[in-house]
Design an enzyme around this catalytic site. Structure first.
Site, PDB file in Angstrom:
ATOM      1  N   TYR A 122      45.488  37.093  58.084  1.00  0.00           N
ATOM      2  CA  TYR A 122      45.011  38.124  57.744  1.00  0.00           C
ATOM      3  C   TYR A 122      44.127  38.984  58.787  1.00  0.00           C
ATOM      4  O   TYR A 122      43.632  38.255  59.553  1.00  0.00           O
ATOM      5  CB  TYR A 122      43.938  37.339  57.048  1.00  0.00           C
ATOM      6  CG  TYR A 122      44.231  36.817  55.112  1.00  0.00           C
ATOM      7  CD1 TYR A 122      45.911  36.869  55.313  1.00  0.00           C
ATOM      8  CD2 TYR A 122      43.342  37.005  54.357  1.00  0.00           C
ATOM      9  CE1 TYR A 122      46.353  36.426  54.113  1.00  0.00           C
ATOM     10  CE2 TYR A 122      44.612  36.122  53.409  1.00  0.00           C
ATOM     11  CZ  TYR A 122      45.087  35.633  53.022  1.00  0.00           C
ATOM     12  OH  TYR A 122      45.882  35.239  51.929  1.00  0.00           O
ATOM     13  N   ILE A 165      41.403  34.863  42.593  1.00  0.00           N
ATOM     14  CA  ILE A 165      40.525  34.619  43.998  1.00  0.00           C
ATOM     15  C   ILE A 165      41.207  36.436  44.011  1.00  0.00           C
ATOM     16  O   ILE A 165      41.493  36.909  44.918  1.00  0.00           O
ATOM     17  CB  ILE A 165      41.021  33.942  44.948  1.00  0.00           C
ATOM     18  CG1 ILE A 165      42.495  34.207  45.153  1.00  0.00           C
ATOM     19  CG2 ILE A 165      40.754  33.190  45.108  1.00  0.00           C
ATOM     20  CD1 ILE A 165      43.068  33.593  46.596  1.00  0.00           C
ATOM     21  N   LYS A 182      40.650  40.524  45.454  1.00  0.00           N
ATOM     22  CA  LYS A 182      39.909  40.978  46.085  1.00  0.00           C
ATOM     23  C   LYS A 182      39.382  42.252  46.757  1.00  0.00           C
ATOM     24  O   LYS A 182      39.821  43.303  45.618  1.00  0.00           O
ATOM     25  CB  LYS A 182      40.516  40.648  47.531  1.00  0.00           C
ATOM     26  CG  LYS A 182      40.464  41.235  48.540  1.00  0.00           C
ATOM     27  CD  LYS A 182      40.516  43.057  48.700  1.00  0.00           C
ATOM     28  CE  LYS A 182      41.619  43.570  48.835  1.00  0.00           C
ATOM     29  NZ  LYS A 182      43.201  43.256  49.768  1.00  0.00           N
TER      30      LYS A 182
HETATM   31  P1  NAP Z   1      44.342  41.532  44.233  1.00  0.00           P
HETATM   32  O1  NAP Z   1      43.156  40.642  44.146  1.00  0.00           O
HETATM   33  O2  NAP Z   1      45.218  41.496  42.640  1.00  0.00           O
HETATM   34  O3  NAP Z   1      44.079  43.439  43.977  1.00  0.00           O
HETATM   35  C1  NAP Z   1      43.388  43.671  44.895  1.00  0.00           C
HETATM   36  C2  NAP Z   1      43.508  45.597  44.774  1.00  0.00           C
HETATM   37  O4  NAP Z   1      42.730  45.671  43.508  1.00  0.00           O
HETATM   38  C3  NAP Z   1      42.612  45.622  45.817  1.00  0.00           C
HETATM   39  O5  NAP Z   1      43.247  46.900  45.855  1.00  0.00           O
HETATM   40  C4  NAP Z   1      41.087  46.244  45.105  1.00  0.00           C
HETATM   41  O6  NAP Z   1      40.768  47.669  45.440  1.00  0.00           O
HETATM   42  C5  NAP Z   1      41.396  46.870  43.554  1.00  0.00           C
HETATM   43  N1  NAP Z   1      40.667  45.782  42.666  1.00  0.00           N
HETATM   44  C6  NAP Z   1      39.770  44.802  43.019  1.00  0.00           C
HETATM   45  N2  NAP Z   1      39.284  44.371  42.235  1.00  0.00           N
HETATM   46  C7  NAP Z   1      38.666  45.753  41.377  1.00  0.00           C
HETATM   47  C8  NAP Z   1      38.163  46.118  40.018  1.00  0.00           C
HETATM   48  N3  NAP Z   1      37.488  45.442  39.434  1.00  0.00           N
HETATM   49  N4  NAP Z   1      38.587  47.746  39.690  1.00  0.00           N
HETATM   50  C9  NAP Z   1      39.847  48.648  40.538  1.00  0.00           C
HETATM   51  N5  NAP Z   1      40.600  47.799  41.503  1.00  0.00           N
HETATM   52  C10 NAP Z   1      40.264  46.418  42.210  1.00  0.00           C
HETATM   53  O7  NAP Z   1      44.682  41.668  45.139  1.00  0.00           O
HETATM   54  P2  NAP Z   1      45.393  40.701  47.168  1.00  0.00           P
HETATM   55  O8  NAP Z   1      44.446  40.974  47.230  1.00  0.00           O
HETATM   56  O9  NAP Z   1      46.468  40.931  46.861  1.00  0.00           O
HETATM   57  O10 NAP Z   1      44.985  39.025  46.017  1.00  0.00           O
HETATM   58  C11 NAP Z   1      43.614  38.266  45.967  1.00  0.00           C
HETATM   59  C12 NAP Z   1      43.525  37.778  47.512  1.00  0.00           C
HETATM   60  O11 NAP Z   1      44.473  36.118  46.959  1.00  0.00           O
HETATM   61  C13 NAP Z   1      44.216  37.699  48.590  1.00  0.00           C
HETATM   62  O12 NAP Z   1      43.010  39.318  49.495  1.00  0.00           O
HETATM   63  C14 NAP Z   1      44.441  37.145  48.923  1.00  0.00           C
HETATM   64  O13 NAP Z   1      42.934  36.027  50.281  1.00  0.00           O
HETATM   65  C15 NAP Z   1      45.301  36.070  48.753  1.00  0.00           C
HETATM   66  N6  NAP Z   1      46.377  35.936  48.966  1.00  0.00           N
HETATM   67  C16 NAP Z   1      46.926  35.336  49.244  1.00  0.00           C
HETATM   68  C17 NAP Z   1      48.543  34.653  48.953  1.00  0.00           C
HETATM   69  C18 NAP Z   1      49.209  33.516  49.276  1.00  0.00           C
HETATM   70  O14 NAP Z   1      50.135  33.742  49.757  1.00  0.00           O
HETATM   71  N7  NAP Z   1      48.761  32.693  49.507  1.00  0.00           N
HETATM   72  C19 NAP Z   1      49.406  35.783  48.991  1.00  0.00           C
HETATM   73  C20 NAP Z   1      48.160  37.008  48.714  1.00  0.00           C
HETATM   74  C21 NAP Z   1      47.402  37.699  48.117  1.00  0.00           C
HETATM   75  P3  NAP Z   1      39.376  47.984  46.046  1.00  0.00           P
HETATM   76  O15 NAP Z   1      38.741  47.314  47.010  1.00  0.00           O
HETATM   77  O16 NAP Z   1      39.021  49.418  46.290  1.00  0.00           O
HETATM   78  O17 NAP Z   1      38.680  47.228  45.109  1.00  0.00           O
END
Ligand code: NAP
Length: 279
Positions: free
Chosen positions: A51, A236, A238
């Site tokens: 990241y 998890i 974000k």
């Molecule tokens: P996510 O958590 O599904 O979505 C993040 C998005 O949703 C951001 O744009 C955020 O915007 C918005 N959001 C979050 N809470 C919200 C709420 N209550 N209301 C409105 N919008 C909201 O996506 P992700 O970041 O891809 O996944 C989460 C975590 O999983 C990652 O950060 C990472 O740590 C991990 N991950 C791991 C892998 C892997 O290959 N192992 C791959 C992808 C992700 P705002 O910031 O504006 O709230």
């Protein structure tokens, strides 16, 4: 926050944690959001050397300063670094950037070209040396899980971190049953679809809105509650926004009954059996 047993680790971990992918673009907001999340009990922090090419781990270090002991801190080694010696070096670099002497959990980010035997040997060495408390995998399909189990033996793989949200339920076919049969935790990444959440006026959005009303919750809280409905599951999400962080933290309170789960399953069908999707 609700805590749950995390796979075979003997640790109780926050069922809703915090992701950190792409947080490097707004470091101050990101650190503030992570701190707020920690105050609200989202002490399971997921990061990775990938990241921001290490910059996110440095942001996490600022956010967790003075609070390390309260956390379940997770990072990941990139597959191209996951040789026997490369894994140890990558972990040590992550520890330096995170300003800590140990990780609670270290994951292989996805399967790669280095032999898994070497990666697992390095994980075990890091564990013996106290640099990690446990290790696991990410984006592993069942054949890869089987291989890891054959190499490591039972009770060693802490979790499989996989793509899981309402519109991507592929893991439910084979990965969830496999993980539950082998005592491996399932961690849902991108649980809010990376921000691509069902629109309020879509058919699925209307189902979530109705359930949100009856549970005095929000549609996103209902979605997260659905993803953590099984005791082996964690999520998890974000966010860089304090209000969103608070919303996500509150999701564990919505205890969905069988009728609510059935409505969600109907609105967001499982889909056909296929190999594991990943981002
Ligand atoms: P996510 O958590 O599904 O979505 C993040 C998005 O949703 C951001 O744009 C955020 O915007 C918005 N959001 C979050 N809470 C919200 C709420 N209550 N209301 C409105 N919008 C909201 O996506 P992700 O970041 O891809 O996944 C989460 C975590 O999983 C990652 O950060 C990472 O740590 C991990 N991950 C791991 C892998 C892997 O290959 N192992 C791959 C992808 C992700 P705002 O910031 O504006 O709230």
């Amino acid at each position: 926050m609700e805590l749950r047993n995390f796979g075979p680790t003997g640790r109780r971990v926050a069922v809703i944690g915090q992701g950190t992918w792409q947080m490097e673009s707004q470091p101050r907001a990101a650190a503030a959001a992570l701190r707020r999340g920690i105050e609200l009990g989202m002490t399971h922090i997921d990061t990775a050397e990938m990241y921001g090419s290490g910059r996110v781990e440095e942001i996490v270090a600022k956010a967790i300063s003075g609070r390390r002991d309260a956390l379940y801190l997770v990072s990941k080694v990139l597959p191209q670094n996951a040789s026997r010696t490369g894994t140890v070096a990558a972990c040590e670099a992550s520890l330096r950037r995170l300003g800590t002497d140990r990780l609670d959990l270290y994951l292989l980010h996805w399967p790669g070209r280095h032999p898994l035997e070497g990666t697992i040997e390095a994980f075990e060495r890091l564990r013996r040396d106290g640099k990690i408390r446990a290790w696991g995998v990410s984006n592993f399909d069942v054949n890869e899980l089987e291989r890891a189990l054959r190499i490591a033996g039972p009770g060693k793989i802490a979790c499989n971190q996989v793509l899981y949200h309402l519109e991507e339920r592929a893991i439910e076919h084979r990965i969830v049953p496999w993980c539950e049969a082998h005592g491996v935790a399932v961690v849902a990444y991108s649980p809010l679809g990376q921000g691509d959440f069902p629109a309020p006026r879509s058919a699925g959005g209307r189902v979530l809105a109705a359930l949100a009303e009856s549970y005095t919750a929000t549609p996103r809280q209902i979605a997260l509650a659905f993803l953590i409905r099984r005791p082996s599951h964690f999520a998890i999400p974000k966010s860089r926004h304090l209000a969103h962080v608070a919303e996500n933290a509150g999701a564990f309170r919505a205890k969905l009954d069988a009728a609510a789960i059935a409505k969600i399953e109907e609105a967001f069908p499982l889909g056909r059996k296929r190999s594991l999707p990943m981002l």
